[in-house]
Design a protein around this motif. Structure first.
Motif, short mmCIF file in Angstrom:
data_model
loop_
_atom_site.label_atom_id
_atom_site.label_comp_id
_atom_site.label_asym_id
_atom_site.label_seq_id
_atom_site.Cartn_x
_atom_site.Cartn_y
_atom_site.Cartn_z
N GLY A 207 44.53 39.85 27.54
CA GLY A 207 43.80 40.33 28.72
C GLY A 207 42.56 41.11 28.36
N THR A 208 42.10 40.96 27.12
CA THR A 208 40.91 41.67 26.67
C THR A 208 39.95 40.70 25.99
N VAL A 209 38.68 41.11 25.90
CA VAL A 209 37.64 40.31 25.28
C VAL A 209 36.93 41.17 24.26
N ALA A 210 36.54 40.59 23.14
CA ALA A 210 35.92 41.35 22.06
C ALA A 210 34.53 41.84 22.45
N ASP A 211 34.18 43.00 21.96
CA ASP A 211 32.81 43.52 22.11
C ASP A 211 31.94 43.01 20.98
N PRO A 212 30.62 42.90 21.20
CA PRO A 212 29.92 43.10 22.47
C PRO A 212 30.02 41.86 23.36
N ILE A 213 29.92 42.11 24.66
CA ILE A 213 29.96 41.00 25.62
C ILE A 213 28.64 40.23 25.57
N LEU A 214 28.75 38.90 25.52
CA LEU A 214 27.55 38.06 25.59
C LEU A 214 27.26 37.80 27.06
#
Length: 295
Positions: A207-214
């Motif tokens: 439920g998470t996405v790696a930083d940084p967001i594109l």
């Protein structure tokens, strides 16, 4: 000199000799024409005209015809760098919405996606909110989604492969996820892909996405970086997209195209495609039908 490229709706044969002759008569600044593919696409060349005025005059003359129109300087129409959005541009779906379908939340996630693409809410928090709803989804469903639910936008493979065959560099730059952009970019034929990384543990989404967001800024930065890497001028670049997070990239490109775009995006882009498929972006560069790499 300006060139106005006319492209018929997909599957149509609307740009015929009679239309070309009529537009040449009715729009005073038009001095000559050239057929790019019989019935499908043609160029009208104009001297001493302003781009907006030429486009306005031609749109009035075209009326309600299902024909797309791209006006630009003739001397710089051929591009050496192409950046494309993926979801609802190079493919017909929004991948995050298709993932959400597996947990019965497609309607909820689709509503957030639509608001973000319209620019009504900020892209990055909207992405995190949607990804959080995907917690517990098996990463293995991605292969099934690509195989059974994802459709390539007509003309996309021809566009990318023709440009590459003529020395251009192509990049798929998406606010989506690498698990999709990897295989999809390979299928279409892009040189590279850039997107966000979904975090998974033991094959299950956290439920998470790696930083940084594109997002919007990263798409713009990608264009500037690649342009600098290859020593290109702004006029040698082209980008296409449909959502608010594409606006900065489209504005910076020498030719920024809104594809079946949200109203704010269509209004801000250099040109828009409402009827034709993505091969229109080859005709806009002056490619003739027989020069397109098909199949």
């Amino acid at each position: 000199m300006l060139v106005a490229t006319l492209v018929s709706a997909t599957g149509g044969s609307l740009v015929d000799a009679a239309l070309i002759a009529r537009l040449s008569r009715e729009v005073a600044s038009v001095t000559s024409s050239a057929v790019l593919e019989s019935g499908v696409a043609a160029d009208l060349f104009a001297e001493g005209a302003q781009p907006r005025k030429l486009e306005a005059d031609l749109r009035i003359a075209l009326g309600e015809a299902a024909i797309d129109l791209i006006v630009q300087p003739a001397a710089t129409r051929r591009k050496a760098l192409f950046l494309a959005d993926m979801d609802s541009t190079m493919i017909g779906q929004e991948c995050i919405d298709e993932l959400a379908a597996y947990v019965g939340l497609k309607d909820l996630v689709s509503a957030i996606t639509e608001r973000a693409m319209r620019g009504e809410i900020a892209f990055e928090p909207a992405l995190r909110e949607r990804v959080a709803l995907l917690k517990g989804v098996k990463l293995s469903v991605v292969d099934e989604i690509i195989r059974e639910r994802i459709t390539l936008t007509p003309g996309g493979r021809e566009l990318v492969r023709t440009m590459r065959a003529n020395g251009a560099y192509t990049a798929l730059v998406s606010g989506g996820f690498t698990v999709f952009t990897g295989p999809i970019s390979a299928t279409i034929g892009f040189d590279e892909h850039r997107s966000n990384v979904l975090i998974a543990e033991d094959g299950i989404l956290t439920g998470t996405v790696a930083d940084p967001i594109l997002g919007k800024q990263a798409k713009l930065d990608s264009l500037v970086e690649l342009r600098s890497r290859f020593g290109l001028g702004p006029e040698q670049t082209m980008a296409v997209g449909d959502g608010a997070n594409d606006l900065a990239m489209l504005g910076e490109a020498g030719l920024g195209i809104a594809f079946r775009a949200k109203p704010a995006v269509a209004a801000a882009a250099h040109a828009r495609l409402e009827h034709a498929d993505l091969t229109a972006l080859l005709y806009a560069q002056g490619y003739k039908g027989e020069e397109i790499v098909r199949g």
